[in-house]
Design an enzyme around this catalytic site. Structure first.
Site, short mmCIF file in Angstrom:
data_model
loop_
_atom_site.label_atom_id
_atom_site.label_comp_id
_atom_site.label_asym_id
_atom_site.label_seq_id
_atom_site.Cartn_x
_atom_site.Cartn_y
_atom_site.Cartn_z
N ASP A 186 0.86 -1.18 0.00
CA ASP A 186 0.00 0.00 0.00
C ASP A 186 0.89 1.23 0.00
O ASP A 186 1.59 1.50 0.99
CB ASP A 186 -0.93 0.01 1.22
CG ASP A 186 -1.80 1.25 1.26
OD1 ASP A 186 -2.76 1.31 0.47
OD2 ASP A 186 -1.52 2.16 2.07
N GLU A 278 -1.80 -1.56 -5.64
CA GLU A 278 -3.02 -0.87 -6.05
C GLU A 278 -2.90 -0.41 -7.50
O GLU A 278 -1.85 0.08 -7.93
CB GLU A 278 -3.28 0.33 -5.16
CG GLU A 278 -3.52 -0.01 -3.70
CD GLU A 278 -3.50 1.22 -2.84
OE1 GLU A 278 -4.56 1.61 -2.35
OE2 GLU A 278 -2.40 1.79 -2.66
N ASP A 357 -2.52 1.89 6.86
CA ASP A 357 -1.85 1.39 5.66
C ASP A 357 -1.59 -0.11 5.75
O ASP A 357 -1.65 -0.83 4.74
CB ASP A 357 -0.55 2.15 5.42
CG ASP A 357 -0.78 3.63 5.16
OD1 ASP A 357 -1.89 3.97 4.68
OD2 ASP A 357 0.12 4.44 5.41
#
Length: 422
Positions: A186, A278, A357
């Site tokens: 992340d 992501e 996170d």
């Protein structure tokens, strides 16, 4: 395909000849765009033929190598094809209509117009521009490659001098033993990334650290009279500062400099069989003027490109997942826990309490595993997902490369990587 880059050294007269070759390349490219605009149904072959017409009409264009003129036509055609593709895909907003280049910084040769010296430490350009023999200085060794494997040679002008790039058609794949581990990443602004194991890597913030120096040189440029020699010197100083920051962030510098994105990506991919991250739309995120500078400074896009590059090279799985609700969902029970950006700790009723996170990284990994299936199958990425970004397609021009064209050596040592190893 790999791209090796060397610093080029010559005399001032040779540098002037390189500048003239670059101006000619820009003229040919812009003329091809104009020819396409004025004539309906023009194709790639027509642009190549038009280069011959330009050589007959303009003596300075005839001085440039014929294949170098064709490479300029290919650059023009690549911008035209990109415009057509965006129209077919109905990309929202501007479609990228081909425009004339005002500033050009490179000229590209194919298989003729240049010759390597026997010691492979110098290169001779034999067209009529008068560039001549340039000395090469770099860390890569051209002795490992046959001349027939060199498909393109490019001269690039930067703020700190001139560089020669070689596009070499060679196998970049390496076999790496399986580690049996998976990881989710992340990325963020506070830390560069947080993995699913709770480990974090600090954000170097290269631009923020160099911003004070950039503002100093920008003020010096604005104070100089336009067109003066002092203004040109100030612009060159400003360009060198920008170049240093971009090299630190992207990893375009030599081994003695910080290659942040490249080293991190290589270490992460080699240490895991599956890497999940992501699928962020950076272009949309930077529209937020409050965060745009920090997002660009983080260099997430370069980091992702290098991960995909090394994933294909080492035969590892890299999966980009939908980032929606990865920060809101609880990684333990799946319950939605809404929180603002200022809330940095995830606290759920089930008793799960994690860093925001860290919780998102676990969700990213779980989403990737549900998409990719069992890790042992090692379903590789589609090469097209990274090929146009991180390597050179056979017969393609070097303008299709990544922002950092100084690719790693096929026998890259582990220098720098050992500092980040587990």
């Amino acid at each position: 395909m790999i791209v090796l880059e060397f610093k080029a050294y010559g005399k001032p007269k040779q540098y002037s000849a390189i500048d003239e070759a670059i101006r000619t390349a820009k003229f040919v490219r812009n003329s091809c765009i104009r020819y396409w605009m004025d004539n309906k149904g023009v194709g790639k072959l027509d642009l190549n033929k038009y280069c011959t017409v330009l050589a007959k009409q303009f003596p300075f264009a005839n001085e440039l190598n014929s294949m170098a003129r064709q490479a300029c036509a290919e650059r023009a055609w690549s911008s035209i094809v990109r415009f057509y593709d965006n129209c077919k895909k109905k990309v929202p907003g501007k479609k990228g209509f081909p425009r004339f280049k005002k500033h050009c910084h490179s000229v590209e040769y194919k298989t003729t117009g240049w010759k390597l010296c026997p010691d492979k430490k110098s290169i001779v350009f034999s067209d009529k521009k008068g560039i001549g023999k340039l000395k090469l200085k770099g860390t890569w060794d051209l002795w490992h490659f046959d001349k027939k494997l060199i498909k393109r040679v490019r001269i690039v002008r930067r703020a700190d001098g001139y560089y020669v790039q070689f596009c070499i058609n060679t196998d970049i794949n390496e076999s790496v033993s399986a580690t049996g581990t998976t990881i989710g990443l992340d990325v963020g602004l506070k830390d560069f990334y947080t993995d699913s194991n709770g480990n974090t890597v600090p954000n170097p913030r290269f631009y923020r650290k160099g911003e004070k120096r950039l503002k100093f040189y920008q003020r010096r440029v604005s104070r100089k009279n336009k067109g003066s020699a002092n203004r040109k010197k100030a612009i060159n100083k400003l360009g060198k500062t920008h170049l240093k920051i971009s090299r630190q962030r992207v990893g375009e510098a030599c081994a003695k400099r910080i290659e942040h994105a490249k080293i991190l990506a290589r270490c992460v991919v080699r240490s895991n069989d599956l890497v999940a991250y992501e699928n962020l739309r950076i272009n949309n995120m930077v529209k937020n003027h409050c965060l745009a500078k920090s997002i660009n400074d983080a260099g997430w896009y370069q980091f992702r490109k290098w991960m995909e590059y090394f994933g294909n090279k080492f035969g590892k799985v890299t999966v980009a997942v939908n980032p929606a609700y990865t920060s809101q969902n609880c990684s333990n029970c799946g319950e939605v826990v809404k929180k603002s950006l200022s809330t940095r700790t995830h606290v759920c009723q089930c008793g799960c309490s994690l860093d925001r996170d860290h919780n998102a990284a676990i969700n990213i990994l779980e989403r990737a595993l549900s998409t990719a299936g069992h890790v042992g199958t090692l379903v590789l990425n589609d090469p097209n997902a990274w090929g146009d970004l991180a390597s050179t397609v056979a017969g393609a021009n070097l303008s299709q490369q990544v922002d950092s064209l100084n690719q790693e050596s096929p026998s890259q040592s582990e220098r720098g990587v050992s500092k980040l190893s587990d």
